[in-house]
Design a protein around this motif. Structure first.
Motif, PDB file in Angstrom:
ATOM      1  N   ALA A   1       0.812  -1.212   0.000  1.00  0.00           N
ATOM      2  CA  ALA A   1       0.000   0.000   0.000  1.00  0.00           C
ATOM      3  C   ALA A   1       0.851   1.269   0.000  1.00  0.00           C
ATOM      4  N   VAL A   2       2.027   1.227   0.613  1.00  0.00           N
ATOM      5  CA  VAL A   2       2.874   2.428   0.673  1.00  0.00           C
ATOM      6  C   VAL A   2       3.882   2.472  -0.471  1.00  0.00           C
ATOM      7  N   MET A   3       3.738   1.555  -1.429  1.00  0.00           N
ATOM      8  CA  MET A   3       4.654   1.495  -2.578  1.00  0.00           C
ATOM      9  C   MET A   3       3.880   1.727  -3.874  1.00  0.00           C
ATOM     10  N   GLN A   4       3.112   2.808  -3.909  1.00  0.00           N
ATOM     11  CA  GLN A   4       2.262   3.079  -5.068  1.00  0.00           C
ATOM     12  C   GLN A   4       2.631   4.371  -5.788  1.00  0.00           C
ATOM     13  N   THR A   5       3.710   5.024  -5.376  1.00  0.00           N
ATOM     14  CA  THR A   5       4.154   6.255  -6.024  1.00  0.00           C
ATOM     15  C   THR A   5       5.601   6.097  -6.482  1.00  0.00           C
ATOM     16  N   ARG A   6       6.000   6.922  -7.414  1.00  0.00           N
ATOM     17  CA  ARG A   6       7.383   6.879  -7.895  1.00  0.00           C
ATOM     18  C   ARG A   6       8.356   7.134  -6.749  1.00  0.00           C
ATOM     19  N   ASP A   7       8.080   8.157  -5.965  1.00  0.00           N
ATOM     20  CA  ASP A   7       8.987   8.485  -4.860  1.00  0.00           C
ATOM     21  C   ASP A   7       9.032   7.372  -3.823  1.00  0.00           C
ATOM     22  N   GLY A   8       7.878   6.782  -3.531  1.00  0.00           N
ATOM     23  CA  GLY A   8       7.849   5.690  -2.570  1.00  0.00           C
ATOM     24  C   GLY A   8       8.638   4.491  -3.055  1.00  0.00           C
TER      25      GLY A   8
END
Length: 371
Positions: free
Chosen positions: A81-88
């Motif tokens: 769930a916390v790995m859904q953005t480029r930065d993440g």
């Protein structure tokens, strides 16, 4: 042998953490720092079960120690769930490489499933690029700290889904740009490699290496399918190959064993086993033999000449490191530095690299263990 709070121990006067290591079975979404999860979750408005990093680490360990792969896999809902953005994704990948370097790893392969990271609107290519950026940042940071490390991506498809051919094509598209191999992961029982035969045939036609999760939550039929339908060069876990071994007699340190045809093929062809001792206990993969590390068939497989390698599987869920896994094995089975070196040489020989690169890796390991 005393194992310290960081999982390290001294064997024959040498810190196990300081030894050069190869990590073949290491999940990106199973290797997040608890503090990073808390910070990324806060940014995304996601609720976490604990507000402090140590408490969250306790939660993961408790939840994962279920004896069931299905229950174990539920802990990934939070990390994914916390790995859904480029930065993440970049941050998680960068920190993953930094943590490997701190663990003494000089070559690693990180497996993860791009199809699980699209909820934020990124495309498959964009998530792979983001992870690669993070890996390269981590490699640069490690080099600046005096540690040379190389990490390749194992692009993974979820075995219960129907996107394996698409993900296989994604892996080929990123060949030479970070992707070094392919895997299928997720709920193993009921989802054999044969369900993804088209993807594996495509990968074989492209001469792209494959490892397949098999012999963890399912037994010999799963391993057979991984080898025949999946054309696997390595077995992800593969620990239940021991079900094809019949221990006839034990006399002291000598064990007389009758091999089944599948076990003999895996042993004689030196098909690497990506064993993960702590994880195998947590998921119940070795329940047929017991519930303690001393019951794990790791040593039996090693003594019989299987190409065993040591891995963490999921650092966060098992609250472990490669250093800790090696320390626990050395303590449990009274292994020497020579044994630990053999495990690293097996892993180096199994790496999805060219012959020349594997030979270089083997030389680095030999030099490191020679002191």
């Amino acid at each position: 042998m005393a194992i310290d709070q960081h999982g390290d121990a001294k064997l024959q006067g040498v810190s196990i953490r300081s030894l050069p290591k190869v990590s073949l079975h290491d999940h990106l979404d199973g290797a997040l720092r608890p503090q990073t999860i808390i910070e990324l979750a806060e940014e995304a408005g996601i609720e976490v079960p604990a507000a402090a990093a140590d408490d969250l680490a306790d939660w993961f360990e408790d939840q994962a120690d279920s004896g069931s792969l299905v229950e174990y896999l539920k802990t990934f809902d939070l990390t994914i769930a916390v790995m859904q953005t480029r930065d993440g994704l970049r941050r998680v990948a960068r920190e993953f490489v930094e943590d490997l370097a701190a663990d003494g790893v000089i070559y690693g392969e990180v497996r993860w499933a791009p199809e699980q990271h699209l909820a934020g609107g990124l495309s498959l290519d964009e998530v792979v690029d983001a992870v690669q950026e993070g890996i390269e940042e981590g490699e640069d940071a490690a080099e600046a700290g005096g540690h040379d490390i190389r990490v390749g991506q194992l692009i993974t498809a979820m075995r219960h889904a129907d996107r394996s051919l698409e993900i296989a094509k994604l892996a080929i598209a990123h060949r030479g740009r970070g992707a070094v191999g392919f895997d299928i992961a997720g709920a193993e029982d009921g989802f054999p490699a044969s369900k993804h035969r088209e993807a594996f045939e495509y990968l074989a036609s492209e001469f792209f290496p494959v490892t397949v999760h098999a012999g963890e939550a399912a037994g010999l039929d799963s391993i057979r399918s991984a080898l025949i339908d999946g054309r696997a060069l390595r077995l992800g876990h593969g620990v239940r190959i021991a079900e094809d071994l019949d221990v006839i007699e034990e006399k002291g340190d000598e064990v007389q064993v009758r091999f089944g045809s599948l076990a003999r093929w895996v042993r004689d062809r030196e098909i690497p086993l990506e064993l993960s001792p702590s994880s195998n206990l947590q998921t119940g993969a070795v329940a047929a033999w017991g519930t303690k590390l001393e019951d794990h068939p790791f040593d039996l497989l090693y003594q019989l000449g299987f190409a065993v390698t040591v891995n963490v599987d999921n650092r966060t869920m098992s609250r472990t490191s490669l250093t800790r896994e090696l320390s626990l094995l050395a303590d449990t089975f009274e292994y020497t530095l020579d044994d630990l070196e053999a495990f690293q040489l097996n892993a180096a020989a199994a790496a999805f690299l060219t012959v020349e690169e594997r030979e270089e890796l083997i030389e680095l390991i030999a030099e490191g263990f020679a002191g």
